[in-house]
Scaffold this active site. Structure first.
Site, PDB file in Angstrom:
ATOM      1  N   TYR A 457      -3.717   9.953   9.174  1.00 33.97           N
ATOM      2  CA  TYR A 457      -3.812   8.506   9.398  1.00 33.97           C
ATOM      3  C   TYR A 457      -5.279   8.059   9.444  1.00 33.97           C
ATOM      4  O   TYR A 457      -5.752   7.371   8.577  1.00 33.97           O
ATOM      5  CB  TYR A 457      -3.061   8.118  10.671  1.00 33.97           C
ATOM      6  CG  TYR A 457      -2.972   6.635  10.879  1.00 33.97           C
ATOM      7  CD1 TYR A 457      -2.038   5.872  10.173  1.00 33.97           C
ATOM      8  CD2 TYR A 457      -3.824   5.973  11.759  1.00 33.97           C
ATOM      9  CE1 TYR A 457      -1.961   4.500  10.335  1.00 33.97           C
ATOM     10  CE2 TYR A 457      -3.747   4.587  11.939  1.00 33.97           C
ATOM     11  CZ  TYR A 457      -2.822   3.851  11.223  1.00 33.97           C
ATOM     12  OH  TYR A 457      -2.736   2.497  11.388  1.00 33.97           O
ATOM     13  N   SER A 537       0.471   2.992   5.687  1.00 36.36           N
ATOM     14  CA  SER A 537      -0.278   1.871   6.248  1.00 36.36           C
ATOM     15  C   SER A 537      -1.781   2.145   6.097  1.00 36.36           C
ATOM     16  O   SER A 537      -2.273   2.291   4.975  1.00 36.36           O
ATOM     17  CB  SER A 537       0.135   1.646   7.710  1.00 36.36           C
ATOM     18  OG  SER A 537      -0.279   0.385   8.146  1.00 36.36           O
ATOM     19  N   ASP A 620       7.785  -6.479   3.964  1.00 39.45           N
ATOM     20  CA  ASP A 620       6.645  -6.022   4.770  1.00 39.45           C
ATOM     21  C   ASP A 620       5.691  -7.193   4.938  1.00 39.45           C
ATOM     22  O   ASP A 620       4.989  -7.583   4.005  1.00 39.45           O
ATOM     23  CB  ASP A 620       5.944  -4.844   4.085  1.00 39.45           C
ATOM     24  CG  ASP A 620       4.916  -4.176   5.006  1.00 39.45           C
ATOM     25  OD1 ASP A 620       4.486  -4.829   5.985  1.00 39.45           O
ATOM     26  OD2 ASP A 620       4.558  -3.018   4.756  1.00 39.45           O
ATOM     27  N   HIS A 655       7.704  -3.090   7.367  1.00 41.80           N
ATOM     28  CA  HIS A 655       6.617  -2.113   7.454  1.00 41.80           C
ATOM     29  C   HIS A 655       7.104  -0.756   7.962  1.00 41.80           C
ATOM     30  O   HIS A 655       6.357   0.194   8.020  1.00 41.80           O
ATOM     31  CB  HIS A 655       5.525  -2.671   8.378  1.00 41.80           C
ATOM     32  CG  HIS A 655       4.196  -1.990   8.234  1.00 41.80           C
ATOM     33  ND1 HIS A 655       3.522  -1.938   7.046  1.00 41.80           N
ATOM     34  CD2 HIS A 655       3.433  -1.313   9.132  1.00 41.80           C
ATOM     35  CE1 HIS A 655       2.386  -1.273   7.215  1.00 41.80           C
ATOM     36  NE2 HIS A 655       2.312  -0.879   8.459  1.00 41.80           N
TER      37      HIS A 655
END
Length: 683
Positions: A457, A537, A620, A655
């Site tokens: 991430y 993301s 999203d 999302h």
């Protein structure tokens, strides 16, 4: 496996250009930003057909679906929580679209309280939080339709579940903070008046008070709006309901803190912290004594106390000082439960309200413990423990004795004794040591031929801690390896670690990830031909940036719901709030040049790219699908090699939150099928 090069839909190009500090930047796929336009909808339909046709030719896709469904089909429970005379818990029988909220009085028979599966026929309307009054007699719950961040709020009496008043609508990024049984505080934005409801910018958050039995349009504005101009405003009450605490921020890092003493009629809202330089929250209070969790002068956080009569930081006194490990905390049974991160794993200590250490809580293994919070009068609390080979197990914790007992074991078909998970430390490009946890079947031969998924991430101070994944069993039982590095930009080592991966240091994050891949290849866990990289993301941005900088690094790339246009991300929904991490193209010429260089959409050039499956969703409204649409269109244009470039667009989804179980399983199946097929692996 020889697959002919895919025939992609022809995607029109337009002459749109933007100019930044004298530099013109073409944006030929700008038209795909309009999610309402017929030609965008037609493009989505055509791309989905190519994707469907490609995935449906994979011979073992159905077998993977059957296996994952079988693995998923077990009862899943949440930790219980007490409200009024009832104990509540979430439960999914196995393959239900959404988990059901149950309740139980004492040792009585549990009954269904709320069943989100009945909210819609297709299981895509989800329950996104519920808040009870202090006496448990009323509750307000939030609904999301199709995965959108916009919510509806419904108020009910818990005794008979009868609805009270009207349904509140157009609520976004909000908690519910009850004040007695009369009403509650919530936050929202003005809905975009022009353009798309899904992608239009949401600028100024507002905190309202809703009095039960009155129409929503008469709700009182408490804080925020045009005058105050804060992008995120949250509010909560201390457990005794004496203080209203308001947090206000313009980005995802740092917040102002405000306080109102509700025990004094007509009292004003006072400012506790008047800047966005650090993060603060009120953990608890004893009378007028406030307990504040803060990283002021302490990047790893500490707990301080102060009197509410004069709460400015100059009067703060350290109660639990900062340490080398990152602190988060909760309270329960009149105690402070300090949850530390030590090399991205949990270490938990119990303190009394005077800051005296009472004990270190014995956890079952090295991994992630979460939960612990409870009301002041409770004598026990619950926590969930997990790691990559330890399915989530709920423990009941006796606060007085410190004893943990198993409350609910996971029913997943998985034998932890067959697998191992170990932490290694490797050097990034600049020599910084990065931790990574690698998980695989015991006895795996490190010959460079193991299918490996590298997931990360690296942003917004978010920590990736060890967590079990039912989906990953598919990889592990087929001799695969799952690796998760804790990149800079995350919160694993506090705010310094976060700041080492933001703005003009964002390249550190990509370098950390590339070094993780090189470590796995060097030590023969895998090789380029058996490596897939994955992230969602901000992690989707990571994958997009890495595959454009190093298209030779891996065989398969899986950027999910990614932030892929770094010059325009701040023009959509709440994107402007991410500027603390990213900076914006408007900030300065230097910032523009830096962003333009790594922005995945702009960094693409004709080259041989890995097999890529971009994933996004039509609802999203956090990272709008335009990012993925534009990136996929340009990647298809520039792909010189034989590897496929497809985009999988989930419909009636957002999302990630609130997806139905079938949507989740199908998405995971397609990920594994695409990865294995492009590595030439057959079953």
């Amino acid at each position: 496996m020889n697959t002919p090069k895919l025939a992609y839909p022809s995607t029109k190009k337009v002459d749109t250009v933007n100019t930044y500090f004298g530099t013109t930047v073409p944006d030929p796929y700008r038209w795909l930003e309009d999610d309402r336009a017929d030609d965008t909808k037609e493009w989505v339909k055509e791309e989905n057909k190519v994707t469907h046709d490609y995935l449906s030719q994979i011979p073992y896709r159905d077998a993977l679906h059957k296996r994952l469904e079988q693995l998923w089909n077990y009862e899943k429970y949440s930790a219980p929580f007490k409200e009024g005379k009832y104990t509540y818990f979430y439960k999914n029988d196995g393959l239900q679209s959404q988990a059901v909220l149950w309740r139980q009085e004492g040792d009585g028979t549990p009954e269904i309280f709320l069943d989100p599966n009945k909210f819609s026929t297709d299981g895509t309307t989800s329950l996104q939080g519920i808040n009870f009054t202090k006496d448990g007699s009323m509750a307000a719950y939030q609904l999301s339709e199709g995965g959108s961040d916009w919510r509806k709020v419904i108020v009910i009496k818990t005794a008979d579940k009868s609805i009270v008043g009207d349904t509140l609508t157009d609520i976004k990024f909000s908690g519910i903070a009850w004040k007695g049984n009369e009403g509650f505080y919530y936050s929202s934005y003005d809905k975009p008046k022009t353009g798309s409801q899904l992608s239009g910018m949401t600028q100024f958050h507002k905190l309202f008070y809703h009095q039960l039995g009155t129409p929503q349009h008469t709700d009182k504005l408490i804080f925020g709006g045009e005058e105050t101009q804060r992008r995120y405003i949250g509010a909560y009450l201390t457990e005794d309901e004496r203080f209203l605490v308001i947090s206000a921020a313009n980005t995802t890092t740092g917040n102002e803190l405000y306080l109102q003493d509700l025990s004094q009629p007509g009292s004003s809202i006072i400012k506790v912290v008047d800047n966005f330089d650090n993060e603060h929250s009120v953990l608890d209070n004893v009378g007028s004594k406030l307990y504040i969790l803060t990283n002021l002068y302490s990047p790893n956080f500490k707990i301080v106390t102060v009197d509410a009569a004069d709460p400015a930081p100059i009067h703060w006194k350290d109660l639990i000082p900062t340490t080398t490990n990152v602190l988060s905390a909760s309270t329960g049974g009149g105690k402070i439960l300090a949850e530390y991160l030590k090399d991205a794993t949990s270490f938990v200590q119990q303190y009394n309200m005077d800051g005296k250490l009472e004990r270190t809580i014995n956890l079952p293994s090295v991994g992630s413990a979460s939960g612990f919070g409870a009301k002041k009068e409770e004598t026990e609390t619950y926590y969930t423990f997990t790691n990559y080979v330890y399915p989530p197990t709920i423990f009941k914790y006796d606060i007085a004795s410190g004893t943990s007992t198993v409350y609910k074991k996971s029913g997943v078909q998985f034998d932890p004794d067959l697998y191992e998970s170990k932490q290694v430390f490797y050097a990034s490009k600049d020599g910084t040591k990065i931790p990574m946890i690698i998980t695989y079947k015991k006895g795996t031969v490190l010959n460079g031929h193991n299918p490996t998924l590298l997931y990360a991430y690296g942003g917004f101070g978010i920590s990736l801690t060890p967590a079990f994944s039912t989906s990953n069993i598919i990889l592990l039982e087929h001799g695969g390896i799952y690796a998760v590095p804790n990149l800079r930009g995350g919160g694993e080592y506090g705010e310094k670690w976060h700041k080492a991966g933001i703005k003009m240091k964002k390249q550190n994050v990509f370098d950390d990830f590339i070094a993780a891949a090189e470590y796995l290849i060097k030590h023969k866990y895998t090789s380029k031909d058996y490596l897939a990289i994955s992230g969602g993301s901000n992690g989707g941005l990571l994958i997009g940036a890495v595959m454009t900088q190093r298209p030779d690094l891996c065989k398969v790339a899986l950027p999910a719901v990614g932030v892929l246009d770094m010059l325009r991300y701040n023009q959509f929904t709440a994107g402007a709030g991410w500027s603390y991490d990213y900076g914006t193209a408007e900030d300065s010429k230097e910032m523009f040049d830096y962003l333009c260089k790594y922005s995945p959409y702009h960094a693409l050039k004709p080259a041989s790219y890995p097999a890529t499956m971009v994933t996004t969703a039509d609802h999203d409204d956090r990272v709008v699908p335009a990012h993925s649409f534009k990136f996929a269109a340009r990647l298809q244009e520039y792909q010189q090699g034989p590897a496929p470039v497809i985009i999988r667009i989930e419909t009636k989804a957002g999302h990630g939150a609130g997806q139905s179980t079938e949507q989740v399983i199908s998405g995971q199946v397609d990920k594994w099928a695409f990865m294995f097929w492009n590595m030439g692996i057959t079953f």
